[in-house]
Design a protein around this motif. Sequence first.
Motif, PDB file in Angstrom:
ATOM      1  N   GLY A  16       0.832  -1.213   0.000  1.00  0.00           N
ATOM      2  CA  GLY A  16       0.000   0.000   0.000  1.00  0.00           C
ATOM      3  C   GLY A  16       0.854   1.247   0.000  1.00  0.00           C
ATOM      4  O   GLY A  16       0.613   2.190  -0.767  1.00  0.00           O
ATOM      5  N   SER A  17       1.912   1.232   0.815  1.00  0.00           N
ATOM      6  CA  SER A  17       2.732   2.450   0.883  1.00  0.00           C
ATOM      7  C   SER A  17       3.510   2.644  -0.428  1.00  0.00           C
ATOM      8  O   SER A  17       3.731   3.765  -0.888  1.00  0.00           O
ATOM      9  N   LEU A  18       3.950   1.503  -1.044  1.00  0.00           N
ATOM     10  CA  LEU A  18       4.628   1.618  -2.348  1.00  0.00           C
ATOM     11  C   LEU A  18       3.706   2.266  -3.385  1.00  0.00           C
ATOM     12  O   LEU A  18       4.087   3.194  -4.087  1.00  0.00           O
ATOM     13  N   TYR A  19       2.468   1.764  -3.425  1.00  0.00           N
ATOM     14  CA  TYR A  19       1.509   2.329  -4.381  1.00  0.00           C
ATOM     15  C   TYR A  19       1.284   3.815  -4.123  1.00  0.00           C
ATOM     16  O   TYR A  19       1.240   4.625  -5.036  1.00  0.00           O
ATOM     17  N   ALA A  20       1.159   4.118  -2.834  1.00  0.00           N
ATOM     18  CA  ALA A  20       0.905   5.517  -2.492  1.00  0.00           C
ATOM     19  C   ALA A  20       2.048   6.405  -2.977  1.00  0.00           C
ATOM     20  O   ALA A  20       1.840   7.490  -3.539  1.00  0.00           O
ATOM     21  N   ARG A  21       3.289   5.911  -2.783  1.00  0.00           N
ATOM     22  CA  ARG A  21       4.433   6.729  -3.193  1.00  0.00           C
ATOM     23  C   ARG A  21       4.492   6.887  -4.707  1.00  0.00           C
ATOM     24  O   ARG A  21       4.759   7.969  -5.228  1.00  0.00           O
ATOM     25  N   ILE A  22       4.264   5.773  -5.415  1.00  0.00           N
ATOM     26  CA  ILE A  22       4.276   5.868  -6.884  1.00  0.00           C
ATOM     27  C   ILE A  22       3.206   6.847  -7.336  1.00  0.00           C
ATOM     28  O   ILE A  22       3.431   7.693  -8.209  1.00  0.00           O
ATOM     29  N   HIS A  23       2.068   6.730  -6.684  1.00  0.00           N
ATOM     30  CA  HIS A  23       0.975   7.620  -7.061  1.00  0.00           C
ATOM     31  C   HIS A  23       1.357   9.089  -6.847  1.00  0.00           C
ATOM     32  O   HIS A  23       1.111   9.932  -7.694  1.00  0.00           O
ATOM     33  N   ARG A  24       2.015   9.354  -5.693  1.00  0.00           N
ATOM     34  CA  ARG A  24       2.410  10.739  -5.431  1.00  0.00           C
ATOM     35  C   ARG A  24       3.400  11.231  -6.483  1.00  0.00           C
ATOM     36  O   ARG A  24       3.288  12.344  -6.997  1.00  0.00           O
ATOM     37  N   LEU A  25       4.380  10.345  -6.821  1.00  0.00           N
ATOM     38  CA  LEU A  25       5.355  10.716  -7.854  1.00  0.00           C
ATOM     39  C   LEU A  25       4.654  11.053  -9.173  1.00  0.00           C
ATOM     40  O   LEU A  25       4.939  12.055  -9.829  1.00  0.00           O
ATOM     41  N   LEU A  26       3.720  10.181  -9.530  1.00  0.00           N
ATOM     42  CA  LEU A  26       3.001  10.378 -10.789  1.00  0.00           C
ATOM     43  C   LEU A  26       2.235  11.690 -10.793  1.00  0.00           C
ATOM     44  O   LEU A  26       2.231  12.435 -11.778  1.00  0.00           O
ATOM     45  N   GLU A  27       1.618  11.941  -9.637  1.00  0.00           N
ATOM     46  CA  GLU A  27       0.835  13.179  -9.532  1.00  0.00           C
ATOM     47  C   GLU A  27       1.724  14.400  -9.750  1.00  0.00           C
ATOM     48  O   GLU A  27       1.411  15.296 -10.537  1.00  0.00           O
ATOM     49  N   ALA A  28       2.883  14.362  -9.041  1.00  0.00           N
ATOM     50  CA  ALA A  28       3.805  15.491  -9.148  1.00  0.00           C
ATOM     51  C   ALA A  28       4.251  15.646 -10.596  1.00  0.00           C
ATOM     52  O   ALA A  28       4.304  16.765 -11.136  1.00  0.00           O
ATOM     53  N   HIS A  29       4.552  14.521 -11.220  1.00  0.00           N
ATOM     54  CA  HIS A  29       4.999  14.539 -12.610  1.00  0.00           C
ATOM     55  C   HIS A  29       3.922  15.136 -13.517  1.00  0.00           C
ATOM     56  O   HIS A  29       4.189  15.985 -14.349  1.00  0.00           O
ATOM     57  N   ALA A  89       1.749  19.414 -16.815  1.00  0.00           N
ATOM     58  CA  ALA A  89       0.660  20.341 -17.158  1.00  0.00           C
ATOM     59  C   ALA A  89       1.152  21.780 -17.085  1.00  0.00           C
ATOM     60  O   ALA A  89       0.841  22.613 -17.949  1.00  0.00           O
ATOM     61  N   GLN A  90       1.985  22.033 -16.075  1.00  0.00           N
ATOM     62  CA  GLN A  90       2.516  23.382 -15.902  1.00  0.00           C
ATOM     63  C   GLN A  90       3.384  23.756 -17.103  1.00  0.00           C
ATOM     64  O   GLN A  90       3.246  24.830 -17.687  1.00  0.00           O
TER      65      GLN A  90
END
Lengths: 446, 244
Positions: free
Chosen positions: A71-84, A89-90
């Motif tokens: 779960g924590s791995l997924y959460a981190r990947i998700h955060r990375l993806l979001e930031a990316h 978009a910026q």
Amino acid sequence: MGHSWSEEAWRFVLVVLAGTLLGLLVGHVAAVVLVAVIGYVVRHLYYIHRMQRWLDDPYLGKMPAHFGLWGSLYARIHRLLEAHRRREAQLQQQLEQFRRTAAALPDAVVSLGPAREILWVNEKARSMLGLRIPGDYGRPLANLFRAPALRQYLERGDYKKVLEITAPGREQRQLSVRAVPYGDGQLLVIFQDITERYRLERIRRDFVANVSHELRTPLTVISGFVENLRANPDICPEAWRRPLKLIDEQSGRMRQIVGDLLLLARLEGGEAQLREAPVDVARLLEGAAEEGRVLADGNVKFQVRVESARQIRGDAGLLRSAVVNLVSNAVHHTPAGGQISLHWVDEPGAGCLIVEDTGEGISHQHIPRLTERFYRVDAGRSRERGGTGLGLAIVKHILQVHDARLEILSEPGEGSQFICRFPEARLVDPGQRQATDESRIADHSA
Amino acid sequence: MDQSELMQHISQQYNAELEAIRTKVLAMGGLVEQQLERAIGSLYDGQIEQAEEVVANDHKVNAFDVEIDERCTKIIALRQPTASDLRLVLTVIKTTADLERIGDEAKRVARMAISTAKSEAGRNLYQRIEHLGDRVREMLHSALDAFARMDVEEAIRVAHEDRRIDQEYEAIMRQGMTYMMEDPRSIPLLIDIMWAARALERIGDRCCNICEYIIYFVKGKDVRHTSLEQIAEEFGEEPTNADE
């Protein structure tokens, strides 16, 4: 992370312990522990497989639900993806903004790649340069906008100067081209339409030419008839001799002023086209001294000293008129028995052409203003000697178009020194000239 | 298609050589365009200096011609090109020959500009010439554009333009003859003007040739001595992907 990791470690220990206990109960410790560990590994392999599948299309909605380490791995990947995604978009927005800004520019903007192929153009460039977008992306700009001057400019790679060209085509638009290198061998080229400015300049040039023509024609008529009258004593009464002589002198002077003004206007407008060639300074100085001797009528001694073999790359006619102006100036201010010397010497980083006289000299307060038009140290006297008041202004401008500087050293009563300093780039070694010509030919064929 | 086909070779050097001769042709084209533009400009402005410059610059065009030919010979000898590469080399050789002659015609127009600059007579014929000159200039420009893009559709369109030029040339001839009959003293001047018109008309024909070479390169079919209708029928309708 540390927390979920220790949790996972405990889980592994638990699995092994449970396997051992169960194995003790059943009697096959090794086999049961092995099965438990294999089960543990298979579970993780399955999770890895799930993650791999998810990463093909990593959206939140499809993310498998997990707890603990996964779960924590997924959460981190998700955060990375979001930031990316946010950054992307910026950037996209910034890029879009840049493109919109560039598109709104009144000038044509083209960015070129290392082979000078078109990478991107703005809206204006399409119409101004006749490009077809997107078909023309990747084609060399100079193949489509074929002004020879532009091709040379791009090939030479010296982008400090602004290039002015006539756009090929019916309208004969004048464009100013400025190139700015950026990034990895890329080039931003900006084309500005200067047709209007060019037209105004042309009007000004025509004005100067017309005015001088209009002034010259009546003067020629006046001096022609005066000359005629003076040459025929029969029709010219004695009383009119002197007035006619004055008319003749003054109209001659005026013609000279008009001529000088015209030359100045041309020099200032930057229209004087330099016919550049190596100029032999020794011959230049000899010629000027010869004219000085005629002007001085044998009252002044002349000396020419040439200590450098280097030649000046410049316009022979203009340089001659600059030196002759300096010499005639010196003649006017040197009393009989004086001496005028002309030198050509080497100096570190420059070549110096010096005109030195033993005349009356100039006091300090006048020196900075000497090159102003019609500036006179002593108004009555210099006019009497026949100067137009434009000589030094002309000298200054001629030197300017040759990248040279005029320096004046003088002490009252001790004579003056006029020093023309030509920079290294304007000097040519007579021996070297051949070599540079050859290398240019080689460049061309390469 | 041109870009992708040119980039197929394993030898990077070979690609570069082929691309380079094409670029050279267009550099020459740019110079010829400028020559023609100045020659026509001097014809109706009566600017002798500009016309003299055109005459003096003709050797540059010839130098290009020689250089490109030499490069093509080298490519044929060393690389033995086949298929579209061979067609490209042939197209380049022929195009430069025509460009060189266009340069000569421009020089001729400039010479006529020098000899007619002083006279005021026949000025109303100049307007016609101006129009013809603009047409021809545009035609050369479009032909070179088509060459740069290897655009068959554009090439066919440009080739069509030649008929209009021929018509205008005929009109100038007729008008010139009327003037000659009205005032025999103007004949020497009018002959010069007609020579200039003739030179312009010849440039139109040469542009037409260049367009035919473009079609030959892209389609691999020789369309010289074929009527324009036939060409258009064969290639015009289908969508060309010369742009990609």
